[in-house]
Motif scaffolding. Structure first.
Motif, mmCIF file in Angstrom:
data_model
loop_
_atom_site.group_PDB
_atom_site.id
_atom_site.type_symbol
_atom_site.label_atom_id
_atom_site.label_comp_id
_atom_site.label_asym_id
_atom_site.label_seq_id
_atom_site.Cartn_x
_atom_site.Cartn_y
_atom_site.Cartn_z
ATOM 1 N N PHE A 407 -15.932 -21.569 -10.669
ATOM 2 C CA PHE A 407 -15.428 -22.902 -10.980
ATOM 3 C C PHE A 407 -16.749 -23.702 -10.589
ATOM 4 O O PHE A 407 -16.955 -23.842 -9.090
ATOM 5 C CB PHE A 407 -14.168 -23.323 -10.486
ATOM 6 C CG PHE A 407 -13.830 -24.662 -10.432
ATOM 7 C CD1 PHE A 407 -14.218 -25.331 -11.801
ATOM 8 C CD2 PHE A 407 -13.751 -25.525 -9.388
ATOM 9 C CE1 PHE A 407 -13.946 -26.910 -11.826
ATOM 10 C CE2 PHE A 407 -13.458 -26.725 -9.356
ATOM 11 C CZ PHE A 407 -13.513 -27.575 -10.527
ATOM 12 N N ILE A 408 -17.243 -24.275 -11.253
ATOM 13 C CA ILE A 408 -18.476 -25.555 -11.011
ATOM 14 C C ILE A 408 -17.892 -26.942 -11.578
ATOM 15 O O ILE A 408 -17.920 -26.854 -12.813
ATOM 16 C CB ILE A 408 -19.670 -24.926 -11.465
ATOM 17 C CG1 ILE A 408 -20.183 -23.863 -10.933
ATOM 18 C CG2 ILE A 408 -20.796 -26.051 -11.370
ATOM 19 C CD1 ILE A 408 -21.328 -22.989 -11.627
ATOM 20 N N TRP A 451 -14.581 -18.260 -18.912
ATOM 21 C CA TRP A 451 -14.252 -19.265 -19.683
ATOM 22 C C TRP A 451 -13.076 -20.186 -18.640
ATOM 23 O O TRP A 451 -13.307 -21.368 -18.855
ATOM 24 C CB TRP A 451 -13.527 -18.875 -20.999
ATOM 25 C CG TRP A 451 -12.914 -20.020 -21.862
ATOM 26 C CD1 TRP A 451 -12.078 -20.864 -21.637
ATOM 27 C CD2 TRP A 451 -13.547 -20.160 -23.022
ATOM 28 N NE1 TRP A 451 -12.135 -21.932 -22.642
ATOM 29 C CE2 TRP A 451 -12.913 -21.669 -23.523
ATOM 30 C CE3 TRP A 451 -14.642 -19.839 -23.798
ATOM 31 C CZ2 TRP A 451 -13.288 -22.108 -24.812
ATOM 32 C CZ3 TRP A 451 -14.731 -20.265 -24.933
ATOM 33 C CH2 TRP A 451 -14.140 -21.580 -25.362
ATOM 34 N N PHE A 452 -12.172 -19.395 -18.328
ATOM 35 C CA PHE A 452 -11.082 -20.042 -17.367
ATOM 36 C C PHE A 452 -11.761 -20.887 -16.022
ATOM 37 O O PHE A 452 -11.440 -22.046 -16.315
ATOM 38 C CB PHE A 452 -10.193 -19.119 -16.741
ATOM 39 C CG PHE A 452 -8.832 -19.585 -16.313
ATOM 40 C CD1 PHE A 452 -7.917 -20.074 -17.468
ATOM 41 C CD2 PHE A 452 -8.732 -20.280 -15.065
ATOM 42 C CE1 PHE A 452 -6.809 -20.732 -17.015
ATOM 43 C CE2 PHE A 452 -7.357 -20.828 -14.515
ATOM 44 C CZ PHE A 452 -6.394 -21.014 -15.797
ATOM 45 N N PRO A 516 -26.939 -15.187 -8.359
ATOM 46 C CA PRO A 516 -25.783 -14.825 -7.423
ATOM 47 C C PRO A 516 -25.161 -15.991 -7.118
ATOM 48 O O PRO A 516 -25.572 -17.165 -6.512
ATOM 49 C CB PRO A 516 -26.455 -13.979 -6.542
ATOM 50 C CG PRO A 516 -27.853 -13.534 -6.934
ATOM 51 C CD PRO A 516 -28.327 -14.598 -7.975
ATOM 52 N N ALA A 517 -23.863 -16.215 -7.095
ATOM 53 C CA ALA A 517 -23.244 -17.321 -6.460
ATOM 54 C C ALA A 517 -23.191 -17.412 -5.142
ATOM 55 O O ALA A 517 -23.264 -18.575 -4.449
ATOM 56 C CB ALA A 517 -21.831 -17.275 -7.160
ATOM 57 N N ALA A 518 -23.297 -16.496 -4.308
ATOM 58 C CA ALA A 518 -22.846 -16.540 -3.005
ATOM 59 C C ALA A 518 -24.078 -17.732 -2.180
ATOM 60 O O ALA A 518 -23.447 -18.444 -1.530
ATOM 61 C CB ALA A 518 -22.979 -15.136 -2.109
ATOM 62 N N GLU A 563 -5.956 -23.316 -9.857
ATOM 63 C CA GLU A 563 -7.185 -23.902 -9.178
ATOM 64 C C GLU A 563 -7.241 -23.706 -7.575
ATOM 65 O O GLU A 563 -8.483 -23.451 -7.235
ATOM 66 C CB GLU A 563 -6.967 -25.512 -9.354
ATOM 67 C CG GLU A 563 -6.822 -26.252 -10.553
ATOM 68 C CD GLU A 563 -8.180 -26.309 -11.068
ATOM 69 O OE1 GLU A 563 -9.072 -26.112 -10.305
ATOM 70 O OE2 GLU A 563 -8.435 -26.614 -12.236
ATOM 71 N N GLU A 564 -6.192 -23.235 -7.005
ATOM 72 C CA GLU A 564 -6.519 -22.844 -5.582
ATOM 73 C C GLU A 564 -7.120 -21.369 -5.827
ATOM 74 O O GLU A 564 -7.667 -21.262 -4.753
ATOM 75 C CB GLU A 564 -4.902 -22.580 -5.125
ATOM 76 C CG GLU A 564 -4.917 -22.485 -3.666
ATOM 77 C CD GLU A 564 -3.520 -22.610 -3.100
ATOM 78 O OE1 GLU A 564 -3.652 -23.221 -1.727
ATOM 79 O OE2 GLU A 564 -2.661 -22.627 -3.657
ATOM 80 N N LYS A 565 -6.645 -20.519 -6.498
ATOM 81 C CA LYS A 565 -7.403 -19.374 -6.568
ATOM 82 C C LYS A 565 -8.922 -19.407 -6.967
ATOM 83 O O LYS A 565 -9.610 -18.831 -6.295
ATOM 84 C CB LYS A 565 -6.822 -18.324 -7.570
ATOM 85 C CG LYS A 565 -5.344 -18.043 -7.175
ATOM 86 C CD LYS A 565 -4.568 -17.020 -8.234
ATOM 87 C CE LYS A 565 -3.369 -16.572 -7.860
ATOM 88 N NZ LYS A 565 -2.803 -15.660 -9.006
ATOM 89 N N MET A 566 -9.243 -20.382 -7.796
ATOM 90 C CA MET A 566 -10.571 -20.456 -8.328
ATOM 91 C C MET A 566 -11.395 -20.865 -7.032
ATOM 92 O O MET A 566 -12.637 -20.501 -6.619
ATOM 93 C CB MET A 566 -10.815 -21.483 -9.280
ATOM 94 C CG MET A 566 -10.518 -20.679 -10.706
ATOM 95 S SD MET A 566 -10.894 -21.542 -12.405
ATOM 96 C CE MET A 566 -9.772 -23.202 -12.069
ATOM 97 N N PHE A 567 -10.765 -22.049 -6.194
ATOM 98 C CA PHE A 567 -11.607 -22.436 -4.953
ATOM 99 C C PHE A 567 -11.447 -21.517 -4.072
ATOM 100 O O PHE A 567 -12.526 -21.199 -3.340
ATOM 101 C CB PHE A 567 -10.587 -23.851 -4.384
ATOM 102 C CG PHE A 567 -11.210 -24.259 -3.228
ATOM 103 C CD1 PHE A 567 -12.534 -24.888 -3.291
ATOM 104 C CD2 PHE A 567 -10.810 -24.165 -1.896
ATOM 105 C CE1 PHE A 567 -13.102 -25.664 -2.201
ATOM 106 C CE2 PHE A 567 -11.331 -24.643 -0.888
ATOM 107 C CZ PHE A 567 -12.557 -25.488 -1.105
#
Length: 986
Positions: A407-408, A451-452, A516-518, A563-567
Motif C-alpha cells: 500500500f502506497i 490491485w487491492f 524491493p519494498a523493504a 487497512e490494518e493488514k496492509m499497514f
C-alpha cells in the motif's frame, strides 16, 4: 435530491432550454419510468440500459423495464439512452453537440417533466452518462472490482429536480495496462464504470471476450512487445535478425531478437503478419505494437543509414507500416510508445493517433511539476515530443514501484500528475497493473495483491482522468466517508494523511519500477507513524461499534481490518530491517597500504579488509558467488571484488570502448549516490572496459558525464577480479563521526543472471547500502531487559550507526572483547535475574577497565549489593513529578553535543517520570527534573567514574518504553545519540 458539487461536475442551467421540471423515476419502491433504447440499439447502448436497470433495482428494489422504442411505453415517464448517431430517431430529442475529436467522450444529462436523457457523443459516452447519473443520483461508487467494491445509497424513490450535467473526459484516452494475466471480467467491468476507454487485445482473447469488451464500449487495442517475426521466418532469413556487436543471432538468454528495421523484407513481413491478425479480429480498432523488450537494437550500416538514432529509426519504420496498413484498414487507430532507447525525441514522427511517453525515468514520490530534478529529463522530452505535433500522453508505472504489492499512499501524487497532463494539453494516460482477479489465481491473501494494495490510487486515477477539476482531499474524503461513515471516517482519514505525509517526505526517492519494498521502510515507517496508525484503527473500530446496521458495521470493520493488514506488511519489512541492519550498514577500515598497491587485487592489504555481506540473487543464492572487501584512504574508497565462476554459464565480454553497453554482458555495476543529487551508474566488464553515466532518476542516463574513478581487472582461476577506486570528494557523504558512501553493487551474467548487495535491484536508490568510513570498528552494545519490552527501534538506529547490538551473556564470566556499552534495565525489579555476584564480579571489573554501564531504573536500586561503594548511594524519588515534565538544570559539557547534538532535546523534551537523589558525592548530576512538592530538583541522569570506565544511572526508559519521553521508545534516535555521547565523552 443530492446536491451536486461544482468540483465534481459542471452544472449547465437550461442545457436544452427546458423549464424547471420535477421528474419521478421511482416512487415508494415502484417504477414510474421505463428505459427507452431508440431504434436498433448498439451492444454498448443495450449494456448501458442493463447497467442502469440493475443499479436502480439494487438501490430501490424497483424493476425499471427496458423497451425497444417510445411507442411501446406503458409507464408515465421515460429514461432515454441516446447517442449522436441515434438522436434523430427520436422526434423530441434536439441535436447533440458534436465532439471536437471522434474519440472524445462527451456527455449531456438533462430532463423534462416526463423524460430523463442520458446522452453521449458516441455509444460509449452514453454508457458513461449512465454511470455519472448513478453516481450523482444514487451515490454509486465502484471503488474496486466485484460486488465488495460497490457502494450505493438505498432509497425508496428517485425524484429529480432540474438535474442537468454536461461533461467531457478530461483526458481523451484513459486506461490501465492490465498485465499478468491480461484479462479479468470484474476488472474490465470496473474500468468501464470508472470511464476508462481502452483495453488491450491479444492471444488470450476469444470471440466471447472480444464481444464482452465491445459491449462495454472499449476501444480494443492490439498491443504489447510483439513487433517480431516467427522463429522459422528469422531462421530462413538471417538478414532479418538485428546485427548486434557484429553478429546476427538469436540469443537464447534474451529470447526473440530485435529485427533489422531497415530491411524491406522485414517491413513487408510485419505488414502481412499484422494484417492477418486484423482480418481475423475485426473488433480490433486500435494498434500499438512495440519491439521486443530489450535493448540490443540493430547496429548494421543500413539501419545506421536509415537514422543514426533509434528513436527516429523507429518512427520511420512505423511510417512504412502505417502506409502499408492504411489502405485496407482506413479507420484503424495507430498508437505507440516512447520507450527504452526510442524514448528521446525523434527528428521526424509517424502519423500516430496516440503516443505515450513511458515514465520509468521520473520520481514516483515528487510530482512531475514539483521542480524535483528527477523529473527534468522526462518533462523536457515530453515537451519535445508534443512540439513535434504528435498527440502526446503518459504511460506510467505508479502501481508497480515495488516488487511486493505494498500500500502506497499516492493519491495526492496521482491527482497532481493528472492535473499536469491536463494543463499541458496531453491527451492520454495509462499505467501498468495486474488485474483484480489475479488474487483468485494465487495463494496470496487479498490484502497482499497489487490491485487491492493500490485500490485507492486506482480509484483516484479513474476520477482524475475524467474530471477536469478534482482534489486529492475530495477523493480521500469521499472514500473514507463512504467506506466507514462520517464518524469512523475521520480517524481513517487521519491515518491516510499521516501515511501520505510520511511517504512523500521520506528521505531518498523512488523511480523506475519493481524495486524491493523493504528499503523503502527506512525513513517511511517510524515508531511515531506506527502509533498514529494503531490509534486510528482503534478509534475507527470504536466508532463503528455504534453503527446500528449490522451489515454495514461488519462491512466497514472488514475494511478497517484490511487497512490494518496492509499497514502490517510495512511493519514486517520495518522489523526485518531492524533485525538485519548489518546487511545494509557496513564499515570500511583505513588501508595500511599505498594507493598503487590497493589497485592490485592480490595485495596483502586486502587479506584483513572487512568483507561485505554476500550477494543476493532473488529467491535463491546465486551459484556464481561474489566477494567484495572495502578499504579507504584519505581520498579514496577501494572495493575489491572477486567474481567466482562455478556454473556452466559462458563468460561474455566483448565491449572494449568506453561507455559501450558492458552491462549487457558479464559485468560489475555500481549505483552510487552523488553529492549534488541523482546517482552515478558505473559498470565494468572483465576486460576492464568502463561505462559511466549520470541519472537524476531511473533511466535518465547521461553518458556525457564522466566522473573520476579507476578500475583494474584480472583473470583468475574460475573467475575474475576487479578493484574499483571511488574518489571520496565525489561520492562521500558526512554523517556523525565518519563519512559514508551510499551505493549498491550488482553482478550481471548472461541470462540475464543477476545478484547484488544489499539486494539485486537495479536503479533503486532506496536499495543502497551504506559503507561507513570508520576509523576503527565501533564495537558492541549489549542489552539486558528484565521484563518484556520492545527495543527494536533503538536497536535499529544503533545498528545504522555502525554498532553491533547483542544480548548480555549472563552465563559467561567475561564480556566479548569488542563490548563497549552495556544497557541494563531494572524496572521495578520484576523479572530481573542478574545476581549481585554477576554485577560485582563480571560487570563492574569490565567497567573498571574502560566499559560504559548504563542502568535504566524505575525503582530503588540495590546499590549496596551492586557497587559496594558508599559514594554511589542513591534514593529513588517516587512518582510525585511536576506535571510540566521539563528539565530544570542540564550540566554543561561535551556530553550534550558530541558526537550528537542533544541540546534542543534536553531543553524542550519530556522528562522521565521519576529520578534519583545521590546520597553522597560519588555521582555527577547531568540533568534534573522538578517534583510536585516543589522540593529541590531531582536528577534523572547521573554519571560516575569507575576506574577507567563510566557508570550511568538514569530513570529514563532508554528505548524500552516511555512513549514520547525524550529518551523513550518513540524517540529512538535520541536514545542512540545519548548512548553514544555518554560512552564517548567524560
Amino acid at each position: 435530491m443530492r446536491i451536486l458539487s461544482p468540483l465534481l461536475c459542471t452544472l449547465l442551467l437550461g442545457v436544452q432550454g427546458a423549464e424547471a421540471a420535477r421528474l419521478a423515476l421511482v416512487e415508494n419502491g415502484k417504477a414510474t419510468s421505463e428505459i427507452i433504447l431508440p431504434g436498433a440499439p448498439t451492444a454498448v447502448e443495450h449494456y448501458a440500459a442493463t447497467e442502469l436497470q440493475r443499479a436502480i433495482r439494487l438501490a430501490t428494489g424497483a424493476e425499471v423495464p427496458i423497451v425497444a422504442d417510445a411507442a411501446s411505453v406503458h409507464l408515465p415517464h421515460r429514461i432515454v439512452i441516446a447517442t449522436a448517431s441515434n438522436a434523430k430517431k427520436l422526434k423530441d430529442l434536439p441535436a447533440l453537440p458534436a465532439p471536437e475529436h471522434k474519440d472524445d467522450d462527451q456527455i449531456t444529462i438533462w430532463h423534462t417533466d416526463d423524460t430523463l436523457y442520458l446522452t453521449g457523443s458516441n455509444a460509449r459516452s452514453a454508457l458513461y452518462a449512465t454511470y455519472r447519473f448513478l453516481e450523482k443520483s444514487l451515490g454509486f461508487r465502484w471503488f474496486w472490482p466485484g460486488d465488495t467494491g460497490e457502494y450505493f445509497e438505498r432509497k425508496e424513490g428517485i425524484v429529480l429536480n432540474d438535474f442537468e450535467l454536461k461533461e467531457k473526459g478530461a483526458l481523451r484516452y484513459r486506461y490501465l495496462a492490465i498485465n499478468s494475466p491480461h484479462y479479468d471480467h470484474d476488472t474490465l467491468v470496473w474500468m468501464a464504470r470508472n470511464r476508462m476507454n481502452i483495453h488491450f487485445a491479444g492471444s488470450y482473447l476469444n470471440e466471447d471476450r472480444y464481444r464482452n469488451l465491445h459491449e462495454k464500449g472499449f476501444i480494443i487495442r492490439w498491443s504489447g512487445h510483439g513487433l517480431n517475426l516467427p522463429l522459422s521466418v528469422m531462421e530462413a532469413h538471417p538478414d532479418y535478425i538485428a546485427e548486434y556487436a557484429g553478429r546476427r543471432q538469436i540469443s537464447k538468454a534474451l529470447g526473440s531478437a530485435h529485427l533489422c528495421w531497415s530491411n524491406p523484407g522485414v517491413q513487408q513481413a510485419l505488414i502481412e503478419r499484422i494484417s492477418t491478425t486484423l482480418r481475423k479480429h475485426p473488433l480490433i480498432t486500435s494498434l500499438g505494437i512495440y519491439p521486443v523488450d530489450q535493448t540490443q537494437f540493430c547496429q548494421c550500416a543500413q539501419c545506421e543509414a536509415m537514422a543514426s538514432d533509434v528513436s527516429t529509426r523507429y518512427q520511420k519504420l512505423w511510417k512504412v507500416l502505417i502506409d502499408g496498413l492504411r489502405p485496407e484498414f482506413p479507420d484503424l487507430q495507430f498508437t505507440n510508445l516512447a520507450y527504452q532507447a526510442y524514448r528521446p525525441v525523434a527528428k521526424e514522427v509517424a502519423p500516430f493517433d496516440m503516443f505515450q511517453y513511458t515514465a520509468y525515468n521520473v520520481s514516483y514520490r515528487h510530482p512531475l511539476d514539483s521542480g524535483h530534478p528527477a523529473n527534468a529529463t522526462a518533462l523536457q522530452e515530453m515537451k519535445e515530443w508534443k512540439a513535434m505535433g504528435i498527440p502526446t500522453g503518459l504511460r506510467g508505472y505508479e502501481l508497480i514501484p515495488t516488487t511486493e504489492p505494498m500500500f502506497i499512499p499516492n493519491v495526492r501524487y496521482i491527482v497532481g500528475e493528472m492535473n499536469f497532463l491536463k494543463r499541458n494539453g496531453m491527451t492520454s494516460f495509462s499505467t501498468e497493473v495486474p488485474p483484480y482477479g489475479v488474487s483468485r489465481e494465487s495463494d496470496a491473501p487479498l490484502h497482499y495483491t497489487r490491485w487491492f494494495a493500490h485500490r485507492m490510487n486506482l480509484y483516484a486515477i479513474g476520477r482524475a482522468t475524467w474530471e477536469r477539476e478534482v482534489t486529492s482531499e475530495e477523493i480521500v474524503a469521499d472514500w473514507m466517508t463512504t467506506l466507514y461513515g462520517a464518524k469512523a471516517g475521520e480517524p481513517m482519514k487521519r491515518y491516510y494523511f499521516a501515511m501520505e505525509k510520511a511517504w512523500l517526505e521520506a528521505p531518498g526517492d523512488i523511480s523506475y519500477f519493481l524495486n524491493p519494498a523493504a528499503p523503502y521502510a527506512r525513513g517511511f515507517i517510524t515508531p511515531e507513524l506506527i502509533a498514529t496508525a494503531e490509534t486510528a484503527f482503534k478509534e475507527a473500530r470504536t466508532a463503528l461499534m455504534e453503527e446500528p446496521d449490522a451489515t454495514r458495521r461488519e462491512r466497514a470493520l472488514g475494511q478497517v481490518e484490511a487497512e490494518e493488514k496492509m499497514f502490517g506488511e510495512w511493519q514486517k519489512l520495518y522489523q526485518v530491517l531492524a533485525e538485519n541492519v548489518e546487511r545494509f550498514q557496513v564499515s570500511a577500515l583505513p588501508a595500511q597500504a599505498s594507493d598503487e598497491e590497493l589497485l592490485n587485487p592480490d595485495a596483502p592489504a586486502w587479506g584483513n579488509a572487512p568483507v561485505l555481506p554476500g550477494f543476493l540473487g532473488g529467491k535463491t543464492p546465486p551459484e556464481d558467488t561474489t566477494e567484495v572487501r572495502a578499504l579507504w584512504t584519505e581520498e579514496t574508497l577501494y572495493l575489491r571484488a572477486i567474481c567466482h565462476e562455478v556454473s556452466d554459464i559462458e563468460r561474455v565480454a566483448r565491449f572494449r570502448k568506453h561507455d559501450e553497453a558492458v552491462w549487457n554482458e558479464d559485468a560489475l555495476e555500481l549505483f552510487v549516490n552523488r553529492k549534488e543529487g541523482g546517482y552515478y551508474h558505473l559498470a565494468l566488464n572483465p576486460l576492464g572496459t568502463r561505462y559511466d553515466a549520470l541519472s537524476q532518476a531511473g533511466m535518465n542516463l547521461d553518458t556525457s558525464v564522466n566522473p573520476e574513478w579507476k578500475a583494474q581487472t584480472r583473470n583468475r582461476d574460475k573467475g575474475w577480479s576487479a578493484v574499483i577506486a571511488l574518489p571520496l570528494g565525489e561520492f562521500a557523504m558526512t554523517n556523525g563521526r565518519d563519512g559514508e558512501v551510499h551505493l549498491s553493487l550488482k553482478r550481471t551474467r548472461p541470462g540475464p543472471v543477476t545478484s547484488g548487495w544489499p539486494d539485486a535491484a537495479y536503479h533503486s536508490p532506496a536499495s543502497y547500502g551504506v559503507i561507513r568510513l570508520a576509523q576503527a570498528p565501533l564495537g558492541q552494545i549489549l542489552l539486558y531487559n528484565g521484563t518484556p519490552a520492545n527495543t527494536q527501534a533503538t536497536e535499529m538506529d544503533l545498528r545504522t550507526r555502525g554498532w553491533t547490538v547483542g544480548e548480555l551473556p549472563t552465563g559467561a564470566d567475561t564480556l566479548p572483547e569488542d563490548a563497549k556499552v552495556v544497557l541494563l534495565r531494572y524496572w521495578t525489579g520484576v523479572g530481573f535475574a542478574l545476581t549481585a555476584d554477576y554485577i560485582r564480579q563480571v560487570l563492574m571489573p569490565w567497567v573498571e577497565q574502560g566499559g560504559t554501564l548504563i542502568i535504566s531504573a524505575c525503582n530503588q536500586i540495590p546499590w549496596q549489593r551492586w557497587f559496594e561503594d558508599d559514594g554511589l548511594a542513591v534514593k529513588w524519588s517516587g512518582w510525585g513529578i511536576d506535571p510540566d515534565r521539563i528539565s530544570v538544570d542540564v550540566a554543561e559539557g561535551k556530553w550534550q553535543s558530541e558526537p550528537n547534538d542533544l541540546r534542543k532535546a534536553l531543553e524542550k523534551g519530556v522528562t522521565p517520570s521519576s529520578g534519583f537523589r545521590p546520597l553522597n558525592d560519588g555521582w555527577e548530576a547531568l540533568a534534573t527534573l522538578r517534583m510536585r512538592d516543589d522540593s529541590e530538583p531531582v536528577p534523572y541522569l547521573l554519571r560516575a567514574r569507575f576506574g577507567k570506565g563510566r557508570l550511568i544511572l538514569t530513570s529514563s526508559d532508554m528505548g524500552y518504553g516511555g512513549g514520547h519521553e525524550l529518551f523513550g521508545q518513540q524517540n529512538p534516535r535520541q536514545v542512540a545519540s545519548l548512548i553514544e555521547n555518554l560512552s564517548y565523552t567524560d
